[in-house]
Write an enzyme that holds these catalytic residues in place. Structure first.
Site, mmCIF file in Angstrom:
data_model
loop_
_atom_site.group_PDB
_atom_site.id
_atom_site.type_symbol
_atom_site.label_atom_id
_atom_site.label_comp_id
_atom_site.label_asym_id
_atom_site.label_seq_id
_atom_site.Cartn_x
_atom_site.Cartn_y
_atom_site.Cartn_z
ATOM 1 N N ASN A 147 -0.942 -2.891 14.838
ATOM 2 C CA ASN A 147 -0.771 -1.711 14.131
ATOM 3 C C ASN A 147 -1.316 -1.577 12.635
ATOM 4 O OD1 ASN A 147 0.686 -3.680 12.785
ATOM 5 N ND2 ASN A 147 2.807 -2.953 13.488
ATOM 6 N N ARG A 285 5.047 -5.986 2.311
ATOM 7 C CA ARG A 285 6.473 -6.557 2.414
ATOM 8 C C ARG A 285 7.225 -6.454 1.095
ATOM 9 N NH1 ARG A 285 5.783 -6.128 6.949
ATOM 10 N NH2 ARG A 285 5.912 -7.557 8.595
ATOM 11 N N GLN A 314 16.002 -6.391 5.254
ATOM 12 C CA GLN A 314 15.944 -5.141 6.112
ATOM 13 C C GLN A 314 17.062 -5.292 7.045
ATOM 14 O OE1 GLN A 314 11.291 -3.608 5.515
ATOM 15 N NE2 GLN A 314 11.997 -4.230 7.512
ATOM 16 N N HIS A 333 11.216 1.090 7.358
ATOM 17 C CA HIS A 333 10.006 0.653 7.803
ATOM 18 C C HIS A 333 9.507 1.181 9.012
ATOM 19 C CE1 HIS A 333 8.203 -3.773 8.221
ATOM 20 N NE2 HIS A 333 7.273 -2.633 8.423
HETATM 21 P P1 NDP Z 1 -4.888 -9.387 7.803
HETATM 22 O O1 NDP Z 1 -4.448 -10.966 8.188
HETATM 23 O O2 NDP Z 1 -5.908 -8.914 8.681
HETATM 24 O O3 NDP Z 1 -5.011 -9.310 6.366
HETATM 25 C C1 NDP Z 1 -4.289 -9.930 5.295
HETATM 26 C C2 NDP Z 1 -5.173 -10.248 4.315
HETATM 27 O O4 NDP Z 1 -4.364 -10.667 3.044
HETATM 28 C C3 NDP Z 1 -6.224 -11.250 4.313
HETATM 29 O O5 NDP Z 1 -7.244 -10.667 4.162
HETATM 30 C C4 NDP Z 1 -5.900 -12.387 3.386
HETATM 31 O O6 NDP Z 1 -6.929 -13.031 3.118
HETATM 32 C C5 NDP Z 1 -4.943 -11.539 2.358
HETATM 33 N N1 NDP Z 1 -4.410 -12.483 1.673
HETATM 34 C C6 NDP Z 1 -3.464 -13.429 1.883
HETATM 35 N N2 NDP Z 1 -2.936 -13.907 0.638
HETATM 36 C C7 NDP Z 1 -3.664 -13.304 -0.254
HETATM 37 C C8 NDP Z 1 -3.459 -13.523 -1.747
HETATM 38 N N3 NDP Z 1 -2.595 -14.493 -2.267
HETATM 39 N N4 NDP Z 1 -4.164 -12.730 -2.480
HETATM 40 C C9 NDP Z 1 -4.949 -11.773 -1.862
HETATM 41 N N5 NDP Z 1 -5.139 -11.681 -0.570
HETATM 42 C C10 NDP Z 1 -4.358 -12.388 0.147
HETATM 43 O O7 NDP Z 1 -3.493 -8.660 8.116
HETATM 44 P P2 NDP Z 1 -3.315 -7.117 8.139
HETATM 45 O O8 NDP Z 1 -4.248 -6.582 7.274
HETATM 46 O O9 NDP Z 1 -3.251 -6.814 9.539
HETATM 47 O O10 NDP Z 1 -1.696 -7.022 7.724
HETATM 48 C C11 NDP Z 1 -1.374 -7.607 6.376
HETATM 49 C C12 NDP Z 1 -0.031 -7.240 6.163
HETATM 50 O O11 NDP Z 1 0.664 -6.334 6.337
HETATM 51 C C13 NDP Z 1 0.839 -8.151 7.312
HETATM 52 O O12 NDP Z 1 1.026 -9.767 7.105
HETATM 53 C C14 NDP Z 1 2.235 -7.487 7.067
HETATM 54 O O13 NDP Z 1 3.045 -8.137 6.184
HETATM 55 C C15 NDP Z 1 1.869 -6.190 6.642
HETATM 56 N N6 NDP Z 1 2.041 -5.202 7.702
HETATM 57 C C16 NDP Z 1 3.131 -4.293 7.739
HETATM 58 C C17 NDP Z 1 3.303 -3.110 8.708
HETATM 59 C C18 NDP Z 1 4.276 -2.083 8.413
HETATM 60 O O14 NDP Z 1 4.720 -1.671 9.294
HETATM 61 N N7 NDP Z 1 4.520 -1.595 7.276
HETATM 62 C C19 NDP Z 1 2.684 -3.152 9.830
HETATM 63 C C20 NDP Z 1 1.762 -4.479 9.832
HETATM 64 C C21 NDP Z 1 1.222 -5.170 8.908
HETATM 65 P P3 NDP Z 1 -7.799 -14.372 3.851
HETATM 66 O O15 NDP Z 1 -7.207 -14.103 5.180
HETATM 67 O O16 NDP Z 1 -9.073 -13.744 3.260
HETATM 68 O O17 NDP Z 1 -7.378 -15.614 3.118
#
Ligand code: NDP
Length: 400
Positions: A147, A285, A314, A333
């Site tokens: 998603n 989140r 939630q 959400h």
């Molecule tokens: P990804 O794993 O593709 O991306 C997460 C990114 O966050 C990675 O590039 C990671 O960096 C980066 N990251 C982690 N920690 C840090 C930090 N401290 N500072 C800066 N960047 C950081 O996941 P998605 O993009 O698919 O999803 C991200 C989040 O969105 C999910 O974990 C979830 O919490 C939320 N989400 C919400 C939804 C909703 O319905 N509202 C649905 C889907 C997701 P790197 O890997 O480069 O270290």
């Protein structure tokens, strides 16, 4: 044979739908980075149907019962007397969606000695105490990418609705008014603004790509830098840390997972360093932001708007300040659980369960914790530790 508990949100108040506005949904086979969409051997549901609510059962019942397993589906997840907690004692697998999270705290894990797999039907496994899962050797997996684009679309919608003051203008129509000045005295063009994402993973990058045609100036920060050709294609400025990004941006969108490094990142201090009148969009989140600091910043005008669909806990209690603070565009959400997304994550759950019961490896990109350590996507995007503290407050929603 295994017992599986599946915690899903309630059906619509008027009952499970008998029909839908559209007859079909587009069939996707690959995500933008080339990863294939879920590849289960079969599915027992119609893509486009409501699968994420209790009666939808993620389309799993026939599959699991044909194999002789027991499936318990419930929305009753909070408090010691909940069906979820009562059923945990002999469960091998817990399936939960982030939209209506079954918080799997260390205390609950201790009540579930047979628990081996915590499967997130969606993305974001922060509702599981990952440290406790590591310590207990429980596998945690989610349906990576299912998603991400759903959320990226939602982010663009929320940015536009805040900057252009859409929701109050819509409300004037409902109220029977034609109050143009009231509508436009908080309305701007997005064009030319500095827009930055905290994290450029699957969602963050999707947001950047979708915003490029709006002729904005793009910014990002992430633990890992994007490939140089992607930075060039998007003309996006990299910032080594969050503070550097938020100081220059008019609009900030949060797209990182919740883990100990990101918990309460947006507090009074950080928000105080943002441009006055910045907009903050958080579909990642709720706990990445300090609840009361957000409300204070909207009251004072430090933030011109805040929108998102994620809260903590939630469901949010009736008196959660984000329900009533000014200039917000909050929803429950929902961004990652469109009917389109549900079809993908229900198929992904089926794929993971097929692997699990046939003893085949789960796709590496779906793994968060395996073998007592962060693994797969978890190893890349999360850090060790627990962010479920305070989740028991979710029981207050039911009580109110
Ligand atoms: P990804 O794993 O593709 O991306 C997460 C990114 O966050 C990675 O590039 C990671 O960096 C980066 N990251 C982690 N920690 C840090 C930090 N401290 N500072 C800066 N960047 C950081 O996941 P998605 O993009 O698919 O999803 C991200 C989040 O969105 C999910 O974990 C979830 O919490 C939320 N989400 C919400 C939804 C909703 O319905 N509202 C649905 C889907 C997701 P790197 O890997 O480069 O270290």
């Amino acid at each position: 044979m295994a017992k599986i508990i599946c915690v899903l949100y309630d059906d619509p108040i008027d009952g499970y739908p008998k029909s839908y506005p559209r007859d079909s949904i587009p069939k996707l086979t690959v995500y933008p980075d080339g990863q294939t969409t879920p590849t289960p051997e079969a599915i027992d549901f119609k893509p486009g149907d409501l699968l994420g609510s209790v009666s939808g059962e993620l389309g799993l019942r026939k599959f699991l019962e044909d194999l002789g397993h027991t499936l318990v589906v419930t929305s009753d997840k909070d408090g010691p007397n909940s069906v979820f907690e009562k059923e945990l004692h002999d469960a091998e697998i817990v399936i939960s969606q982030p939209f209506w999270p079954a918080y799997l705290t260390a205390e609950r894990m201790a009540k579930a000695p047979k628990l081996k797999l915590a499967l997130t039907a969606g993305i974001g496994s922060d509702h599981v105490d990952l440290q406790a899962a590591i310590d207990r050797g429980i596998t945690v997996a989610e349906i990576t990418y299912c998603n991400s684009i759903s959320v990226a679309e939602h982010v663009v919608m929320m940015i536009l609705s805040l900057v252009r003051n859409y929701i109050p203008s819509y409300q004037w129509v409902i109220k029977g008014g034609w109050n143009i000045a009231d509508c436009v005295s908080r309305s701007y063009d997005l064009e030319g603004m500095e827009v930055g994402t905290i994290a450029a993973g699957r969602i963050g990058l999707g947001v950047l790509r979708r915003l490029k045609p709006f002729d904005v100036k793009l910014h990002y920060t992430d633990r890992h830098r994007l490939p140089a050709e992607v930075e060039k294609e998007l003309n996006v400025t990299y910032h080594p840390d969050v503070e550097s990004l938020i100081r220059v941006c008019d609009v900030v969108t949060i797209n990182c997972p919740l883990h100990p490094e990101t918990e309460h990142m947006f507090d009074d201090k950080l928000i105080g360093k943002m441009k006055r009148g910045a907009y903050l969009i958080n579909t990642a989140r709720g706990k990445i932001c300090d609840r009361d600091a957000i409300a204070r910043a909207l009251e004072s005008g430090q933030l011109a708007g805040y929108a998102g669909d994620v809260w903590f806990p939630q469901p949010a209690p009736q008196d959660h300040p984000w329900r009533t603070m000014p200039h917000h565009g909050m929803t429950p959400h929902v961004s990652g659980t469109s009917l389109s997304a549900q079809a993908r994550y229900a198929a992904g759950v089926r794929e993971v369960l097929e692997c699990w019961f046939e003893g085949r490896p789960i796709r590496n990109e779906y793994l968060i914790v395996e073998g007592g350590k962060l693994a797969g996507t978890g190893e890349h995007s999360y850090s060790k530790g627990n962010v479920t503290k305070g989740s028991e407050e979710a029981a207050r929603f039911k009580a109110s």
